[in-house]
Write a protein that holds these residues in place. Structure first.
Motif, mmCIF file in Angstrom:
data_model
loop_
_atom_site.group_PDB
_atom_site.id
_atom_site.type_symbol
_atom_site.label_atom_id
_atom_site.label_comp_id
_atom_site.label_asym_id
_atom_site.label_seq_id
_atom_site.Cartn_x
_atom_site.Cartn_y
_atom_site.Cartn_z
ATOM 1 N N GLN A 268 0.808 -1.160 -0.003
ATOM 2 C CA GLN A 268 -0.018 -0.190 -0.107
ATOM 3 C C GLN A 268 0.806 1.203 0.015
ATOM 4 O O GLN A 268 0.608 2.274 -0.637
ATOM 5 C CB GLN A 268 -0.937 0.213 1.335
ATOM 6 N N SER A 269 2.067 1.184 0.679
ATOM 7 C CA SER A 269 2.753 2.288 0.681
ATOM 8 C C SER A 269 3.191 2.743 -0.705
ATOM 9 O O SER A 269 3.466 3.882 -1.310
ATOM 10 C CB SER A 269 4.187 2.175 1.659
ATOM 11 N N ALA A 270 3.691 1.609 -1.454
ATOM 12 C CA ALA A 270 4.245 1.719 -2.977
ATOM 13 C C ALA A 270 2.944 2.338 -3.816
ATOM 14 O O ALA A 270 3.182 3.272 -4.417
ATOM 15 C CB ALA A 270 4.488 0.563 -3.498
ATOM 16 N N ALA B 276 0.623 9.378 -5.565
ATOM 17 C CA ALA B 276 0.891 10.773 -5.428
ATOM 18 C C ALA B 276 1.976 11.543 -6.514
ATOM 19 O O ALA B 276 1.676 12.758 -6.909
ATOM 20 C CB ALA B 276 1.679 11.020 -4.036
ATOM 21 N N ARG B 277 2.839 10.725 -7.114
ATOM 22 C CA ARG B 277 3.630 10.862 -8.275
ATOM 23 C C ARG B 277 2.832 11.341 -9.329
ATOM 24 O O ARG B 277 3.232 12.401 -10.049
ATOM 25 C CB ARG B 277 4.608 9.876 -8.572
ATOM 26 N N GLN C 20 0.950 14.501 -8.801
ATOM 27 C CA GLN C 20 1.932 15.835 -8.970
ATOM 28 C C GLN C 20 2.228 16.157 -10.360
ATOM 29 O O GLN C 20 2.348 17.186 -10.971
ATOM 30 C CB GLN C 20 3.393 15.439 -8.186
ATOM 31 N N MET D 242 0.344 4.408 -2.710
ATOM 32 C CA MET D 242 0.317 5.751 -2.420
ATOM 33 C C MET D 242 1.412 6.728 -2.889
ATOM 34 O O MET D 242 1.149 7.956 -3.396
ATOM 35 C CB MET D 242 0.190 5.878 -0.952
ATOM 36 N N ASP D 243 2.679 6.010 -2.922
ATOM 37 C CA ASP D 243 3.764 6.943 -3.412
ATOM 38 C C ASP D 243 3.656 7.149 -4.970
ATOM 39 O O ASP D 243 3.743 8.182 -5.714
ATOM 40 C CB ASP D 243 5.204 6.310 -3.496
ATOM 41 N N GLU D 244 3.168 5.953 -5.872
ATOM 42 C CA GLU D 244 2.961 6.065 -7.082
ATOM 43 C C GLU D 244 1.492 7.047 -7.366
ATOM 44 O O GLU D 244 1.907 7.820 -8.210
ATOM 45 C CB GLU D 244 2.730 4.738 -7.811
ATOM 46 N N LEU E 105 -4.966 11.292 0.829
ATOM 47 C CA LEU E 105 -4.009 11.724 -0.169
ATOM 48 C C LEU E 105 -4.313 12.570 -1.047
ATOM 49 O O LEU E 105 -3.402 13.839 -1.329
ATOM 50 C CB LEU E 105 -3.394 10.513 -1.013
#
Length: 248
Positions: free
Chosen positions: A17-19, A25-26, A29, A21-23, A96
């Protein structure tokens, strides 16, 4: 981790899940759209027999594991992935989006459910902007003119994330169309996630989910609708598990 059947192959390309959310978010952006699918055994049975569903899955950018059997198969393959049911991703994704100033859309279910789900999301994700809400009519064709009109309105709203509560295969098919007609939007196929938030549907208690028996709770709650689905899923699991083991 790759799931394979007689007629399909799908890569679960986000393991945690952390991966995820990072993707996401990217992509927020960079104002880059995406389609997120949450694969489970019901999807596996549909992928085996439905070429249009396979085409829709091929258009998904991000695929995560929804369902303990999929997680078990990943462990057999020695490529473990996290359990990420679509309904449990709604709140983290909404938070997010609020944090990054990305507005969202709610599509599917009913007008009353979407209104209640929107209120719940605003409370749990302070600052969240809901730019577009639409409950398609009964018999909605995810590839038809109505779908194209919704995507046009969605694109004009500027929403960067659309929660799709249409059920499979409609939501994945709609997301695939959206990747071409609203390319800056992200599409998250989350099934009954909005109905759970609104209270229109009641999810299994946490202790039932913890012991991996949510499927039985759902079948007992609605046997006429769910028995056939779970019977097909049960028949698909042994072959899926064997192919996962052989892929080590």
């Amino acid at each position: 981790m790759r799931l394979t059947g007689k007629n399909f192959a799908v890569d679960i390309n986000v393991a945690t899940q952390s991966a995820l959310m990072d993707e996401v978010a990217r992509r927020f952006q960079q104002q880059q759209g995406f389609a997120l699918a949450t694969i489970n055994l019901d999807h596996v049975t549909k992928l085996e027999r439905d070429a249009s569903f396979r085409a829709a899955y091929a258009a998904q950018d991000l695929v995560v594991a929804d369902g303990n059997p999929i997680v078990w198969v990943s462990r057999l393959a020695r490529k473990p992935v996290d359990l990420m049911p679509g309904s449990e991703l709604v709140v983290p994704l909404a938070r997010l989006a609020a944090k990054m100033g990305a507005s969202v859309a709610l599509i599917g279910s009913s007008d009353a459910s979407l209104a209640a789900a929107g209120d719940a999301l605003r409370q749990t994700a302070p600052g969240l902007q809901i730019a577009y809400v639409h409950a398609p009519a009964f018999g909605f064709d995810p590839n038809g003119d109505a779908a194209r009109a919704i995507l046009k309105d969605l694109d004009e709203s500027g929403a960067q994330l659309a929660f799709l509560a249409l059920g499979a295969p409609k939501q994945e098919t709609f997301a695939a169309l959206g990747r071409s007609l609203a390319p800056q939007a992200g599409f998250a196929s989350i099934g009954a996630g909005l109905d759970f938030l609104s209270g229109t549907q009641v999810r299994a208690p946490k202790w039932v989910r913890k012991i991996a028996m949510e499927w039985f709770w759902r079948m007992a709650s609605n046997p006429r609708r769910m028995f056939g689905r779970y019977a097909l899923s049960a028949m698909a699991l042994p072959g899926l598990a064997w192919r996962g083991y052989r892929s080590r």
